[in-house]
Motif scaffolding. Sequence first.
Motif, PDB file in Angstrom:
ATOM      1  N   LEU A  78       0.812  -1.216   0.000  1.00 18.00           N
ATOM      2  CA  LEU A  78       0.000   0.000   0.000  1.00 18.00           C
ATOM      3  C   LEU A  78       0.846   1.267   0.000  1.00 18.00           C
ATOM      4  CD1 LEU A  78      -2.764  -0.946   2.615  1.00 18.00           C
ATOM      5  CD2 LEU A  78      -2.920  -1.019   0.124  1.00 18.00           C
ATOM      6  N   ALA A  79       1.933   1.264   0.748  1.00 15.40           N
ATOM      7  CA  ALA A  79       2.695   2.495   0.935  1.00 15.40           C
ATOM      8  C   ALA A  79       3.735   2.733  -0.145  1.00 15.40           C
ATOM      9  CB  ALA A  79       3.383   2.472   2.306  1.00 15.40           C
ATOM     10  N   ALA A  80       4.187   1.671  -0.798  1.00 18.05           N
ATOM     11  CA  ALA A  80       5.229   1.825  -1.816  1.00 18.05           C
ATOM     12  C   ALA A  80       4.608   1.956  -3.200  1.00 18.05           C
ATOM     13  CB  ALA A  80       6.169   0.620  -1.790  1.00 18.05           C
ATOM     14  N   PRO A  81       5.226   2.730  -4.093  1.00 21.18           N
ATOM     15  CA  PRO A  81       4.743   2.814  -5.469  1.00 21.18           C
ATOM     16  C   PRO A  81       4.912   1.466  -6.159  1.00 21.18           C
ATOM     17  CG  PRO A  81       6.862   3.899  -5.260  1.00 21.18           C
ATOM     18  CD  PRO A  81       6.421   3.579  -3.874  1.00 21.18           C
ATOM     19  N   PRO A  82       4.099   1.177  -7.174  1.00 22.33           N
ATOM     20  CA  PRO A  82       4.151  -0.145  -7.827  1.00 22.33           C
ATOM     21  C   PRO A  82       5.540  -0.545  -8.312  1.00 22.33           C
ATOM     22  CG  PRO A  82       2.220   1.065  -8.556  1.00 22.33           C
ATOM     23  CD  PRO A  82       3.029   2.028  -7.734  1.00 22.33           C
ATOM     24  N   ASN A  83       6.316   0.409  -8.812  1.00 22.28           N
ATOM     25  CA  ASN A  83       7.632   0.052  -9.355  1.00 22.28           C
ATOM     26  C   ASN A  83       8.672  -0.215  -8.272  1.00 22.28           C
ATOM     27  OD1 ASN A  83       7.734   2.749  -8.550  1.00 22.28           O
ATOM     28  ND2 ASN A  83       9.279   3.280 -10.076  1.00 22.28           N
ATOM     29  N   SER A 143       6.889   8.554  -6.331  1.00 20.22           N
ATOM     30  CA  SER A 143       6.511   8.082  -7.648  1.00 20.22           C
ATOM     31  C   SER A 143       7.094   9.017  -8.694  1.00 20.22           C
ATOM     32  CB  SER A 143       4.993   8.044  -7.797  1.00 20.22           C
ATOM     33  OG  SER A 143       4.417   7.183  -6.850  1.00 20.22           O
ATOM     34  N   SER A 144       7.340   8.499  -9.842  1.00 26.13           N
ATOM     35  CA  SER A 144       7.877   9.334 -10.903  1.00 26.13           C
ATOM     36  C   SER A 144       6.801  10.282 -11.428  1.00 26.13           C
ATOM     37  CB  SER A 144       8.378   8.451 -12.048  1.00 26.13           C
ATOM     38  OG  SER A 144       7.284   7.806 -12.678  1.00 26.13           O
ATOM     39  N   VAL A 145       7.236  11.336 -12.114  1.00 25.14           N
ATOM     40  CA  VAL A 145       6.295  12.304 -12.664  1.00 25.14           C
ATOM     41  C   VAL A 145       5.354  11.635 -13.661  1.00 25.14           C
ATOM     42  CG1 VAL A 145       6.078  14.415 -14.009  1.00 25.14           C
ATOM     43  CG2 VAL A 145       7.900  14.207 -12.315  1.00 25.14           C
ATOM     44  N   ASP A 146       5.889  10.758 -14.484  1.00 25.52           N
ATOM     45  CA  ASP A 146       5.048  10.072 -15.466  1.00 25.52           C
ATOM     46  C   ASP A 146       3.974   9.232 -14.803  1.00 25.52           C
ATOM     47  OD1 ASP A 146       6.512  11.170 -17.480  1.00 25.52           O
ATOM     48  OD2 ASP A 146       7.852   9.421 -17.729  1.00 25.52           O
ATOM     49  N   GLU A 147       4.313   8.549 -13.703  1.00 28.32           N
ATOM     50  CA  GLU A 147       3.325   7.728 -13.003  1.00 28.32           C
ATOM     51  C   GLU A 147       2.212   8.598 -12.441  1.00 28.32           C
ATOM     52  OE1 GLU A 147       5.846   3.952 -11.282  1.00 28.32           O
ATOM     53  OE2 GLU A 147       5.892   5.849 -10.202  1.00 28.32           O
ATOM     54  N   LEU A 148       2.601   9.721 -11.831  1.00 29.79           N
ATOM     55  CA  LEU A 148       1.590  10.592 -11.243  1.00 29.79           C
ATOM     56  C   LEU A 148       0.683  11.190 -12.311  1.00 29.79           C
ATOM     57  CD1 LEU A 148       3.706  12.416  -8.513  1.00 29.79           C
ATOM     58  CD2 LEU A 148       1.978  10.639  -8.174  1.00 29.79           C
ATOM     59  N   GLN A 149       1.268  11.582 -13.452  1.00 32.65           N
ATOM     60  CA  GLN A 149       0.442  12.125 -14.524  1.00 32.65           C
ATOM     61  C   GLN A 149      -0.512  11.069 -15.057  1.00 32.65           C
ATOM     62  OE1 GLN A 149       3.344  13.612 -17.280  1.00 32.65           O
ATOM     63  NE2 GLN A 149       3.484  15.627 -16.279  1.00 32.65           N
ATOM     64  N   GLY A 150      -0.034   9.826 -15.164  1.00 32.17           N
ATOM     65  CA  GLY A 150      -0.896   8.751 -15.632  1.00 32.17           C
ATOM     66  C   GLY A 150      -2.038   8.477 -14.681  1.00 32.17           C
ATOM     67  N   LEU A 151      -1.751   8.514 -13.339  1.00 32.31           N
ATOM     68  CA  LEU A 151      -2.803   8.303 -12.366  1.00 32.31           C
ATOM     69  C   LEU A 151      -3.818   9.439 -12.400  1.00 32.31           C
ATOM     70  CD1 LEU A 151      -0.646   7.063  -9.339  1.00 32.31           C
ATOM     71  CD2 LEU A 151      -2.211   5.689 -10.724  1.00 32.31           C
ATOM     72  N   ALA A 152      -3.313  10.653 -12.580  1.00 29.88           N
ATOM     73  CA  ALA A 152      -4.213  11.796 -12.573  1.00 29.88           C
ATOM     74  C   ALA A 152      -5.131  11.803 -13.791  1.00 29.88           C
ATOM     75  CB  ALA A 152      -3.393  13.096 -12.515  1.00 29.88           C
TER      76      ALA A 152
END
Length: 310
Positions: free
Chosen positions: A173-178, A262-271
């Motif tokens: 839960l606390a760690a990003p998927p990668n 999390s990386s910027v790309d991951e956050l943009q994808g989630l958003a």
Amino acid sequence: MLRCGGALSTSPMAASSSLGEPLVAGGGHTRSGCETWHIIFYCDVFMACVSFSLVMPSLWLYLSGLRASRGFYAWVVAIYSVGEAIGSLVVGALSTSIGTKRSLVLCILISIVGAMAYALAGSTLEPQRTFEETESQSLASFNPAPWTVLVARLLQGIGSGGMQAVEQAYISLAAPPNKQTELTGHLSTFAVLGFIFGPAIGALGTQFPSIVFMGVLRIDSLSVQGWIMAALNLLMMLVTSWFHDVVADSNKRGTENTSHCSSVDELQGLATGNASASPVYSSVMGVWGCVAFFFFHFNGFAIQELSLIH
């Protein structure tokens, strides 16, 4: 999936929103902003696994001195793993209600009780008998000391199994998927290091001289391992007191912050709801395949433990 620290937020951004916040009470940051809590986990799992293997060099000598048979020794070795299974299921489920930190503290308290019971099992016994007397003793003469050791190892297994289940669920839960596979691998590495160093520490304990307090409490080279385990659990309690549940805070705050884990790309994808950036979860069959693999793997591990006295 097990959930720690309360209900899991339905927003993917919310689940990682607070990971850039201070992760230890007192405001300690690390370079990546998401490292302190799993350092605490590494320390805890290392000491928990030291407590498992610490007694292996002296367990049979301790039990034979308590007038236990070889068959009873096998049960004492096996009961720890039974306790781990119970702790994983019960404490893992309980953590959804009481939260991660309280679950970890509960596991440590259970382990402390087990360690003290192990240490005190032989304090008020008669002098040790020879191995031949141990093997030929009548089953009608009930001796509570070996059973105390059995219950002690069960409690320690419950504490260790519950702690590892809660920590692994928290990583999911606390760690990003990668980072989840990497952190889980690191957690396993520290567990194995505990298995490795435990017997060495236990062997050093066998050099401890016999001391009697107030004519009743005896600490010797075979019971001192219990006191060492109790000291390790107290140290675990101190380390765990620094743990700060970032997942619970994330659920409370929602999406007000941006994660630094999390990386910027991951956050943009989630958003934006981009499916390609969302976590990919293993299939149910794959999970059960891993469970079966671990079953056979640790079955062989346990069989080798039981062969030590033959």
